[in-house]
Design an enzyme around this catalytic site. Structure first.
Site, PDB file in Angstrom:
ATOM      1  N   ASP A   1       0.860  -1.183   0.000  1.00 33.04           N
ATOM      2  CA  ASP A   1       0.000   0.000   0.000  1.00 33.04           C
ATOM      3  C   ASP A   1       0.893   1.229   0.000  1.00 33.04           C
ATOM      4  OD1 ASP A   1      -2.245   1.901   0.724  1.00 33.04           O
ATOM      5  OD2 ASP A   1      -3.335   0.017   0.904  1.00 33.04           O
TER       6      ASP A   1
ATOM      7  N   HIS B   1       2.087   2.014  -3.130  1.00 33.94           N
ATOM      8  CA  HIS B   1       1.141   2.977  -3.675  1.00 33.94           C
ATOM      9  C   HIS B   1       1.685   4.400  -3.596  1.00 33.94           C
ATOM     10  CE1 HIS B   1      -2.659   0.226  -3.124  1.00 33.94           C
ATOM     11  NE2 HIS B   1      -1.675  -0.352  -3.798  1.00 33.94           N
TER      12      HIS B   1
END
Length: 821
Positions: free
Chosen positions: A631, A654
């Protein structure tokens, strides 16, 4: 840009600020872009590739060349009036460019480029040469500067030119009240001259790519002098009076007096300097290396200062704190002093000519919280090998030093426990017999990887907490299995250290956890400082958690590997955290967080495994770190401000994210965030701001700079319509939003796999004052081509400026001046 032979006995470049708010100032050497004069327009965007000369779109900047206003540029005629006239016209255009062209030399007398009536974001493009009058009589009297930039709402000074103050006439008469070269005094947007009374600081100055020169014996010719300024980045220094959030890196200094904070507190005044970082720099042939100097009788504080990775050569005194600074005058003894605390010296190496370390601290307000590590200072070939000097200096030697700094006292002045640094110095090499080292093996830990050692860890922590600077040691080569564990710091002495050299592991399977909290290892209420360091590994064994069938529900029950809550002065360095069930490290409600030489790793498809997640944290520095996760590499949540992230390698993951903010119609505030000199690869996003519809609050003063993208799906993202998972929220009909304003993207380069830019802003709270420059993003080989509709830049309800050519071309998209919104 080069400045030489400067005149003032104070400085080469001075930022003297009387009143400012949300001010963005930059001073750089930069490649000039070719501009053309266009009709009147409030839009200040220089469109990207493909704009033709016959395109009269409102995308070009207006340029005002001083030669068109009567400047001769022969180095003899006085061009001051021409400069004033060009400036007056440039002030009428937002984002306009005042051009001092190359090939000419302009003689300019003292001049003030004043901004109360100026539009915002003026550019002063210096490609030629500006010189000062050679005779001091031509200056007039009572002036404190030569070129002054004052009361401006955003100013960029850039170019390939030079500024010559011709200061030798002043140096020969040192007693004369000599003027400074330049000052910047920036005003808030609603400021008027009739109401100016002074007081607020200049914010977010950036100085890079400049060079400064004057002789080593030119008196008081500081290179860069900061006063009453906040959130400063200098990379390519003297700090005074009221400064915070200053980041100086990659500077070559010398000859001179080194990099200084002060003198502070002169004539009984109050001074406050905080959150200063100087790193990755060199200092040679100078009087001092890194210095803090304060006058007796002052008040206020210097705190949160780090000098790191500084190479010194032939420096008289590389490390100095002087709370008795007097500057050659007769100074009476005073009982009060500007307090100095929380100063870290890391990896200061090289040669000295007089004394390696000089800590002269006040009897009434001693220096506290000084930490030193990896200090290696040797005498130069002609120097005497003098010993370090300390007076009323308290702190900690985190490693052995050369030479041994035996005079430093550990602890805090007035506390119950004080030890000389010689005691610490010898115990660093003999931990098993140290009264400061608490080894978990001595408190019952087995270290076999199968026995639960949580209770032994808890007991060791309690013992280490009783001693200031106590070290809880997790030794190698052992592996310690821990069930969920809570470390409470309420009763800890200051500056506890968790030294992780071995391996700490969570239960292998989810079913083996004795209980499930929101975290595996919790540090709470450590208000007197903690350092988590070492070269060990912390493994959360998250694999069985990631395989949960319904992750949207299971996510709320998956534990973070490390959580730090309600603490102050937290440092994390050296350790590696891997395979966390959820966030690798989660810090909240904390002030002064420093993470460096840190790493995380988990697979790209491991759900919600943020690398570093911060919420309600202020004064943050994250650097020289490698983050691989499933993430956000760094996730910044509501309540965060004064965050600096640099030299970080992110991916997979991310990217660097602010948000999601405002879930469930909540309030969110994030400000003063800078991410720079970093990389992102093989990631979903690069730099991202995401907010939930229906929330409220504000995100402002964000800068993403010098970031390289490789195979990133969407490098630049703002999404004010973030929904997370449809199972969590259906917010389609919400009309409120967290506002987003003053976001800068500069020098974002590399490759994308889907879309280079996605600015999806709310129709109810559009994004305002976005600035993009030097964007160069191309499609990765085999990805969607740039001409594909789905891979073109997307922009909706986004307002701002495009300052330079971009790849791909951003025009026409919905980016325009705030004055049109």
């Amino acid at each position: 840009m080069r400045m030489k032979n400067m005149v003032k006995f104070l400085v080469h470049v001075t930022f003297l600020v009387w009143l400012s708010s949300n001010h963005l100032f930059s001073f750089s050497s930069a490649k000039i872009h070719k501009h053309r004069k266009v009709g009147k327009s409030n839009i200040s965007a220089y469109g990207g590739g493909g704009m033709s000369e016959n395109n009269d779109a409102d995308g070009s900047s207006t340029t005002f060349n001083v030669l068109n206003y009567g400047a001769k540029g022969d180095g003899i005629a006085d061009d001051t009036n021409a400069f004033e006239a060009a400036w007056t016209d440039a002030c009428q255009e937002q984002g306009s460019v005042m051009l001092v062209p190359s090939g000419s030399v302009f003689l300019v007398k003292p001049i003030s480029f004043s901004g109360p009536n100026c539009m915002s974001n003026i550019v002063f493009q210096l490609d030629g040469k500006i010189i000062a009058p050679k005779s001091s009589g031509a200056w007039g009297s009572g002036l404190l500067q030569w070129l002054e930039f004052t009361k401006l709402k955003g100013i960029t000074i850039r170019g390939k030119g030079s500024i010559d103050g011709q200061g030798s006439v002043w140096w020969d008469d040192y007693s004369t009240a000599n003027p400074t070269d330049e000052s910047d005094a920036a005003a808030s947007p609603d400021w008027t001259s009739a109401e100016a009374k002074g007081g607020m600081p200049s914010t977010r100055p950036t100085v890079f790519g400049i060079s400064i020169s004057s002789p080593g014996d030119s008196p008081n010719t500081d290179g860069i002098h900061l006063q009453n300024s906040q959130d400063v980045v200098i990379h390519t220094t003297s700090l005074a009076w009221w400064c915070s959030g200053v980041y100086v890196h990659n500077v070559n200094c010398g000859p001179g007096h080194g990099i200084s904070i002060g003198g502070l507190g002169k004539d009984g005044t109050k001074a406050c300097v905080s959150n200063i970082t100087v790193r990755d720099s060199t200092i040679q042939n100078t009087l001092n290396g890194v210095r803090i100097k304060t006058w007796q009788g002052g008040s206020g504080s210097v705190q949160g200062v780090m000098f790191s990775n500084i190479q010194v050569s032939e420096v008289e005194t590389p490390i100095i704190i002087d709370q008795f600074y007097c500057n050659g005058h007769t100074c009476p003894n005073k009982t009060s002093a500007v307090a100095v605390s929380g100063v870290s010296y890391q990896s200061i190496k090289g040669t000295y000519t007089v004394n390696p370390v000089h800590f002269a601290c006040s009897d009434s307000t001693p220096c506290a919280g000084i930490t030193l590590s990896s200090i290696v200072l040797n005498p130069s070939s002609e120097a005497k090998n003098d010993n370090p000097f300390c007076w009323k200096a308290f702190g900690e030697l985190q490693t052995a030093t050369t030479p041994p700094i035996e005079c430093l006292q550990t602890g805090v002045f007035g506390g119950n426990k004080h030890f000389t640094a010689q005691q610490i110095h010898t115990r660093v090499h003999n931990r098993n017999h140290s009264n400061f080292i608490f080894n978990v093996l001595d408190y019952g830990a087995m270290g076999d990887g199968t026995t639960n050692d949580a209770e032994a860890f808890r007991t060791t922590w309690d013992a280490a907490c009783e001693v200031e600077g106590g070290v809880m040691l997790v030794p190698s080569p052992y592996t310690f299995l821990l069930q969920p564990l809570h470390f409470n710091g309420t009763y800890c002495q200051p500056n506890i250290v968790l030294q992780v050299d071995g391996k700490i592991v969570a239960p292998l399977l989810k079913s083996e956890w004795e209980k499930v909290d929101s975290q595996w290892i919790l540090f709470e209420k450590i208000n007197n400082g903690i350092t988590i360091r070492g070269n060990g590994v912390i493994d959360g064994h998250g694999e069985s958690w990631w395989s949960a069938k319904d992750l949207d529900v299971e996510s709320t029950h998956r534990p973070h590997a490390i959580k730090i809550v309600g603490s102050f002065n937290v440092t994390v360095t050296g350790v590696h955290i891997q395979n966390s069930p959820k966030f690798h490290i989660f810090i909240s409600t904390t002030q002064y967080l420093h993470i460096f030489n840190f790493s995380t790793s988990s697979p790209a498809d491991s759900p919600n495994t943020d690398g570093i997640h911060i919420s309600d944290v202020q004064h943050v520095e994250i650097h020289d770190t490698v983050l691989a996760c499933g993430d956000d590499c760094v996730s910044i949540q509501t309540g965060c401000s004064d965050v600096r992230i640099y030299n970080v390698n992110c991916g997979p993951g991310h990217g660097y994210s602010i948000g999601g903010l405002g879930p469930n119609k909540t309030e969110a505030h994030v400000s003063d965030i800078a991410v720079f000199n970093s990389t992102v690869q093989d990631s979903l996003t690069g730099v991202r701001i995401k907010t939930w519809p229906g929330g409220y609050g504000l995100v402002h003063d964000i800068r993403f700079s010098n970031i390289t993208m490789t195979n990133v799906k969407t490098p630049i993202t703002i999404n004010q319509n973030y929904h997370g998972s449809p199972k969590i929220c259906n917010c389609k009909n919400d009309t409120n939003a967290v506002a987003i304003t003053s976001v800068v993207y500069e020098n974002i380069t590399g490759t994308y796999t889907s879309r280079p830019v996605f600015l999806n802003c709310s129709e109810y709270k559009p994004c305002r004052n976005l600035t993009l420059s030097s964007i160069d993003l191309v499609a990765s080989e085999g990805s969607m081509e740039g001409g594909d509709k789905e891979s073109a830049p997307y922009c909706e309800n986004a307002y701002g400026r495009v300052l330079t050519n971009t790849t791909p071309f951003f025009f026409p998209i919905s980016v325009r001046s705030m004055s049109h919104c």
